[in-house]
Design an enzyme around this catalytic site. Structure first.
Site, PDB file in Angstrom:
ATOM      1  CD  GLU A  11      46.791 -39.810 -14.046  1.00 55.27           C
ATOM      2  OE1 GLU A  11      47.282 -40.478 -14.968  1.00 55.27           O
ATOM      3  OE2 GLU A  11      45.748 -40.156 -13.443  1.00 55.27           O
ATOM      4  N   GLY A  15      40.541 -31.588 -14.610  1.00 54.45           N
ATOM      5  CA  GLY A  15      40.137 -30.481 -13.740  1.00 54.45           C
ATOM      6  C   GLY A  15      40.283 -29.079 -14.307  1.00 54.45           C
ATOM      7  CB  THR A  29      36.544 -33.414 -12.515  1.00 53.63           C
ATOM      8  OG1 THR A  29      37.533 -33.199 -11.493  1.00 53.63           O
ATOM      9  CG2 THR A  29      36.564 -32.263 -13.475  1.00 53.63           C
ATOM     10  CB  CYS A  63      40.301 -34.802  -6.484  1.00 48.38           C
ATOM     11  SG  CYS A  63      41.233 -35.476  -7.880  1.00 48.38           S
ATOM     12  CB  THR A  64      38.875 -40.403  -7.202  1.00 52.95           C
ATOM     13  OG1 THR A  64      39.098 -40.025  -8.574  1.00 52.95           O
ATOM     14  CG2 THR A  64      37.384 -40.349  -6.898  1.00 52.95           C
ATOM     15  CG  HIS A  65      43.956 -38.427  -9.381  1.00 50.76           C
ATOM     16  ND1 HIS A  65      42.781 -38.386 -10.098  1.00 50.76           N
ATOM     17  CD2 HIS A  65      44.910 -38.855 -10.247  1.00 50.76           C
ATOM     18  CE1 HIS A  65      43.035 -38.770 -11.351  1.00 50.76           C
ATOM     19  NE2 HIS A  65      44.316 -39.063 -11.464  1.00 50.76           N
ATOM     20  CB  CYS A 114      36.052 -38.872 -12.081  1.00 47.44           C
ATOM     21  SG  CYS A 114      36.754 -37.330 -12.674  1.00 47.44           S
ATOM     22  CG  ASP A 163      39.629 -40.922 -12.338  1.00 43.54           C
ATOM     23  OD1 ASP A 163      38.998 -39.878 -12.077  1.00 43.54           O
ATOM     24  OD2 ASP A 163      40.843 -41.037 -12.099  1.00 43.54           O
ATOM     25  CB  SER A 164      40.580 -37.718 -15.501  1.00 43.61           C
ATOM     26  OG  SER A 164      41.186 -37.691 -14.228  1.00 43.61           O
TER      27      SER A 164
END
Ligand code: DGL
Length: 269
Positions: free
Chosen positions: A152, A43, A75, A183-185, A73, A10-11
């Site tokens: 984040e 993103g 994206t 979005c996994t966040h 992720c 993931d980012s």
């Protein structure tokens, strides 16, 4: 049986929402996770750059001898999943197909909302996938570029978080009966999102949905872990602060984990 770990990328910390579901549904499996928080958010970046970064994460996971890679992720899935999947000889899973199928299953009025990063929304990958499966669906996409920086920086409980979510989601309130957290966040902001959308709106966690696919593939290829006892050895890596990653991870996963920092230069090699 195959006792190698499953790789997650993931980012940043968003993929932890996918990992939590893996730990719950498939507790015997071992995890190697790489989160590129030093370069998050992905993103708003151009596709070519996201593609390049994603390959770096993939190559890092391959050095850890993984038996499968999960793009935790949306994206990266939108930009690079197809080409990575075609090049590797291990299974590579993304989160967009499972999120789309779950949304179709959930909706009662055929009106589905998708929230995601600018890249995921602009790529139109969700509406395309959903309509290819069920052409009558009405899909409304909305980019929420302010959500990932809040997660984040571990500010999910702040009043700023509430204000940003409230303002960002306004165009979708009252318009859909199902909302894909594309979005996994975003599951880390789930209570606020649910509150703003209303209790009747079903939220779909695309990452959590993809663990069912992981399970199907492990069985199909007969590559489940053979563990008989529960001592699992997970490895988490981040390109930014291991301390910050750990704070969010331990809180979210509810278990102690070991987190190591990886230099970006090392990732480039
Ligand atoms: N967690 C990611 C996703 O699912 C990306 C967030 C970002 O870096 O923009 O899309």
């Amino acid at each position: 049986m195959d006792n190698r770990p499953i790789g997650f990328l993931d980012s940043g910390v968003g993929g932890l929402t996918v990992v939590r579901e893996l730990m719950r549904q498939l507790p015997h499996e071992e995890i190697v996770y790489i989160g590129d928080s030093a370069r998050a958010p992905y993103g708003p970046r151009p596709a070519e750059q996201i593609r390049e970064y994603t390959w770096e994460l993939v190559n890092f996971l391959l050095t850890k001898n993984v038996k499968m890679i999960v793009f935790a992720c949306n994206t990266a899935t939108a930009v690079a999943w197809k080409e990575v999947k075609e090049k590797l000889d291990i299974p590579v899973l993304g989160v967009i197909l499972p999120g789309s199928s779950a949304a179709i299953k959930s909706t009662r009025n055929g009106k589905i909302g998708i929230i995601g990063t600018p890249m995921t929304i602009n790529s139109e990958v969700y509406p395309e996938k959903i309509k290819s499966l069920s052409p009558k669906m009405e899909v409304s996409g909305l980019a929420c570029p302010k959500f990932v920086p809040i997660v984040e920086s571990n500010e999910m409980g702040s009043s700023v978080a509430k204000k940003v979510v409230y303002e960002s989601l306004a165009p979708l309130v009252g318009k859909v009966d199902t909302l894909v957290l594309g979005c996994t966040h975003y599951p880390l902001l789930r209570p606020i999102i649910q509150n703003v959308m209303g209790a009747n709106v079903k939220l779909i966690d695309s990452g959590a949905e993809c663990i069912r696919d992981v399970s199907v593939l492990l069985n199909y290829f007969e590559i489940n872990h053979s563990r008989t006892e529960h001592a699992v050895d997970h490895h988490f890596y981040t390109t930014a602060s291991s301390q910050r990653f750990k704070e969010i991870a331990v809180n979210w996963l509810g278990t102690e984990i070991d987190v190591q920092h990886v230099d970006l230069e090392k990732l480039n090699k």
